[in-house]
Design an enzyme around this catalytic site. Sequence first.
Site, PDB file in Angstrom:
ATOM      1  N   THR A  19     -11.445   8.890  -0.352  1.00 50.57           N
ATOM      2  CA  THR A  19     -10.248   8.229  -0.900  1.00 50.57           C
ATOM      3  C   THR A  19      -9.037   8.403   0.011  1.00 50.57           C
ATOM      4  O   THR A  19      -8.148   7.567   0.051  1.00 50.57           O
ATOM      5  CB  THR A  19      -9.937   8.798  -2.301  1.00 50.57           C
ATOM      6  OG1 THR A  19     -11.058   8.528  -3.145  1.00 50.57           O
ATOM      7  CG2 THR A  19      -8.697   8.177  -2.903  1.00 50.57           C
ATOM      8  N   SER A  33      -8.753   1.858   4.256  1.00 53.25           N
ATOM      9  CA  SER A  33      -7.770   0.818   4.602  1.00 53.25           C
ATOM     10  C   SER A  33      -6.753   0.543   3.500  1.00 53.25           C
ATOM     11  O   SER A  33      -5.867  -0.296   3.688  1.00 53.25           O
ATOM     12  CB  SER A  33      -8.486  -0.485   4.956  1.00 53.25           C
ATOM     13  OG  SER A  33      -9.401  -0.268   6.001  1.00 53.25           O
ATOM     14  N   ALA A  34      -6.883   1.212   2.357  1.00 52.21           N
ATOM     15  CA  ALA A  34      -5.920   1.063   1.256  1.00 52.21           C
ATOM     16  C   ALA A  34      -5.775  -0.389   0.816  1.00 52.21           C
ATOM     17  O   ALA A  34      -4.689  -0.870   0.528  1.00 52.21           O
ATOM     18  CB  ALA A  34      -4.562   1.669   1.635  1.00 52.21           C
ATOM     19  N   HIS A  45      -9.777  -5.329  -1.875  1.00 53.22           N
ATOM     20  CA  HIS A  45     -10.404  -6.542  -1.341  1.00 53.22           C
ATOM     21  C   HIS A  45     -10.569  -7.583  -2.439  1.00 53.22           C
ATOM     22  O   HIS A  45     -10.757  -7.248  -3.604  1.00 53.22           O
ATOM     23  CB  HIS A  45     -11.777  -6.200  -0.762  1.00 53.22           C
ATOM     24  CG  HIS A  45     -11.699  -5.345   0.466  1.00 53.22           C
ATOM     25  ND1 HIS A  45     -11.262  -5.847   1.662  1.00 53.22           N
ATOM     26  CD2 HIS A  45     -11.976  -4.041   0.674  1.00 53.22           C
ATOM     27  CE1 HIS A  45     -11.279  -4.858   2.567  1.00 53.22           C
ATOM     28  NE2 HIS A  45     -11.700  -3.757   1.987  1.00 53.22           N
ATOM     29  N   VAL A  61     -20.165  22.385  -5.870  1.00 51.58           N
ATOM     30  CA  VAL A  61     -21.449  22.474  -6.560  1.00 51.58           C
ATOM     31  C   VAL A  61     -22.535  22.778  -5.535  1.00 51.58           C
ATOM     32  O   VAL A  61     -22.648  22.082  -4.524  1.00 51.58           O
ATOM     33  CB  VAL A  61     -21.765  21.158  -7.310  1.00 51.58           C
ATOM     34  CG1 VAL A  61     -23.159  21.192  -7.905  1.00 51.58           C
ATOM     35  CG2 VAL A  61     -20.702  20.905  -8.378  1.00 51.58           C
ATOM     36  N   SER A 105     -16.865   0.716   1.334  1.00 51.68           N
ATOM     37  CA  SER A 105     -16.063  -0.485   1.089  1.00 51.68           C
ATOM     38  C   SER A 105     -16.933  -1.548   0.417  1.00 51.68           C
ATOM     39  O   SER A 105     -18.088  -1.724   0.826  1.00 51.68           O
ATOM     40  CB  SER A 105     -15.531  -1.037   2.414  1.00 51.68           C
ATOM     41  OG  SER A 105     -14.803  -2.209   2.190  1.00 51.68           O
ATOM     42  N   CYS A 152       8.331  11.709  11.950  1.00 52.72           N
ATOM     43  CA  CYS A 152       8.346  13.071  12.506  1.00 52.72           C
ATOM     44  C   CYS A 152       7.162  13.880  11.985  1.00 52.72           C
ATOM     45  O   CYS A 152       6.959  15.019  12.398  1.00 52.72           O
ATOM     46  CB  CYS A 152       9.680  13.774  12.258  1.00 52.72           C
ATOM     47  SG  CYS A 152       9.801  14.690  10.730  1.00 52.72           S
TER      48      CYS A 152
END
Lengths: 479, 418
Positions: free
Chosen positions: A41, A45-46, A49, A171, A337, A437
Amino acid sequence: MFDVVVIGAGCVGSLIARKLSSYQLNVAVLEKESDVGNIVTMANSAIVHSGYDPVPGSLKAKLNVLGNAMFDKISEELDVEFERRGSLTVALYDEQLPLLDELAKRSKENGVPVKILTSKEVLEMEPNINKDVKAALFAPTAGLVNPFTLSVHAMENACDNGAKLFLNEKVVDIKKEGDTFKVICASKNVYETKVIINAAGIYSEEIHKMIEPIDYTLTPRKGEYFILDHYSDSLVKHTIFPLPTSKGKGILVSPTTGGTYLVGPSAEVTFSKDDVSTDKATLDDVRRQASEMVPSIPFNQVIRTFSGTRPTPSTHDFIIGFAKKDDHFITCSGIESPGLASSPAIAEYVVNEFVSKVLSLEKKDNFNPYVRKRVNLAKMSPEERNKLIKEHPEYGEIICNCEKVTLGEILDEFKSSVPPMTIKAVRKRTRAGFGKCQGGFCQPLVTKLIAEHFKIPLNKVLYQFEDSYVVRYKVKDEK
Amino acid sequence: MIKKRLVIIGGGSAGMAAAIKAYELGERDILIIEKNAYLGGILNQCIHNGFGLHEFKEELTGPEFMTRFSNKVNELGIDYRLNSNVLNISNDKVVTYSNSKEGLVEVKAEAIILSTGCYERNAGAIQIPGDRPSGVYTAGQAQLFVNCYGYLVGKRVFILGSGDIGLIMARRMTLEGAKVLGVAELMPYSAGLNRNIVQCLKDFDIPLYLSHTVKKVEGLSHLEKVTIAKVDEKMNFIEGTDITFDVDTLLLSVGLLPNVDLFNKLPIRISRTRGAMVNQAMESDIRGIFACGNVLHVHDLVDYVVEEAREAAEGAVQYLKGELKHEGHIYEVNPGNGIGYVVPQIVYIDDVKERLSFKFRVRKPYKDVDIYIKEGDKVIKKIFKPAIIPSEMEIVKLDKSLFSKESNEILVYVEERK
């Protein structure tokens, strides 16, 4: 004894936990990391789709399209940044045009609204695209989402509705005694449960193998990216894709909900599931391919490069369903994806189609689908902001200069049921340290805030993983 | 809305020096806005000495140097806000800042001096290859931790880049009991001052690997290994030159970048320095908005920052008095052979009072070299230098009378004596 243990707190595990928390069930989530949404997560590519690409009839196609449609509501309920910007899949050469038609046909089969745009139309929408563009497939339903707040807020909402999150619980084994699973963690803690949901991302293969032999494998595939600062606010307004190949949807150029730009990913098979390294040759290739689509990408404004791993299944489709030998073990494997876009639909699918068959699901009367709303300073008028600062002076003090994050916003996150315990967790929730920065100025301040909140010495504050202390030694301390 | 004649953004050495100078020139309506809880900016964490040789003719530590200025600011009663962060500058010079006491405050300024300093290039900016462990810091960040927080980031240290902060930190970390295994510099020469190479590396037997850079960082959680290798003239790694160090810390001292965020949304051109393009008065494309110090271009010595801040203050006061006419003959100042950049980039010669200074850096070290200042085809100044290096800023001061106004171009370049 829990009714359900969810293994893995990425966006899939978190959204499943949230869905389960709407029923009268005793739910636990076990996460090996120090925060939710830290691996698959974290680095993708955030993109939500549209669903033009998956093979019609596949689970990917079905859940992508269903999931995409859920984002307006879920982003509202979970207070997650989401923008339905649309995507453009561009053909730069004449010989690619038949492929574009093929994609348009596929989109129709998948039920995704698309339109083929002429070169002129494309350049009107996106003047920075290569002037040689021949045509593009416009998918208006594609969107941008903040995957960090999606997973964090989904889990927070689950916890607010009674689910229990256990972090740093890796786990290592699962045993079944009668009708009870015993989930054994590296910490020696044992969690007893009736049902297990495997949402362990890149490691869901290993978790599944703990109960039965499996006939699929997950290959870690690495995607390397550039993040560009948000100076040029008009580089691209939509997500720009090349035509997809067998390796995936290709290298995209996209805005993000944070106002920055993403360029990537590469797609290489890697030997290690923990490999998030980057290398120059790969990034040079990403740069070259992306520049072909959008020639004016200002690579002198790169603020970070990163890579993420995706669990690529040998079956080429999501693997969701009961274990062969035990219908109380439900797996969600191979969520690559369009996993992020599909995640809300995966949660519905897992609970409605599988959990409901083995547990009786009774709605909670007091389930609240809304997460505690965050203060959004950017959307406030100066008057509203002043009123807030008068009541809560900490919203007047800025900690992160690059992203203009206030002390108030950071302190507020500590009040959450899933509070940030590491530097990276603060970054993901507030963007403090995400700017140009890269925390050079604010990281020491954030380190101090974490130490103060959890009442630990400064040299016990972690960046992310076990042993990743921000500072290691006290000056003049001989130990 | 509050009104102020002169708003200075950033209360470090540049901002304070500009404020004091403006006061001395008669301006009384001044406000300094500072983001930290104290004046002085980055000098607060620079506890080593070597500051003030030009300004005070003595060697001071950073806090000592800046205290002389903050004492003066207080003595003159110049108004300032601490813990206050400027969020925006509008085209018509409305400065919006935020703090916890006053909330959002809008100040209508007649003139603005931006003196927000710079920030360090980091692992992201230089796209460092390999894993993404913790334990990689900019040198300045590690400096803040050790000098102001009392914590050492690690005890086995490698440093990439021979910038001054990296060199200073090599010594500082060593004095605090850490082992500094080496410093790698991509270029065949150091990026830091010679005195720092001697006092911070040679005196402590810390090796400097020139023409080397980091090839790989390793460590899934915290940093474990750094591998460096030698590069050829085209900056490609040379096979078989890898050296691996077992370290828990990598400090980066790979350059500083002007912090021009507040100019991003304004119609202000950015120069090669990555700071604003300015004229002889240190004034940007917007009349009445000035810049000085490291936000304009990165300086080697704070003494020069102070000097430039005074030029900006003079410019701002001239502007406030209506004496900056922006009329008459204009020069465009360009860097020629061997020169990286020149400040200022534009000169309104009729606005110059007596003298004018050009500040620049060379691209690589030279020996036995002449610096030329040429107006059109005519050399108006030639200065011989036995040696000149990129890590040291050059300043050439010119009398106004040298300029003939026959051409619109000024070229600054160097030529080696054969």
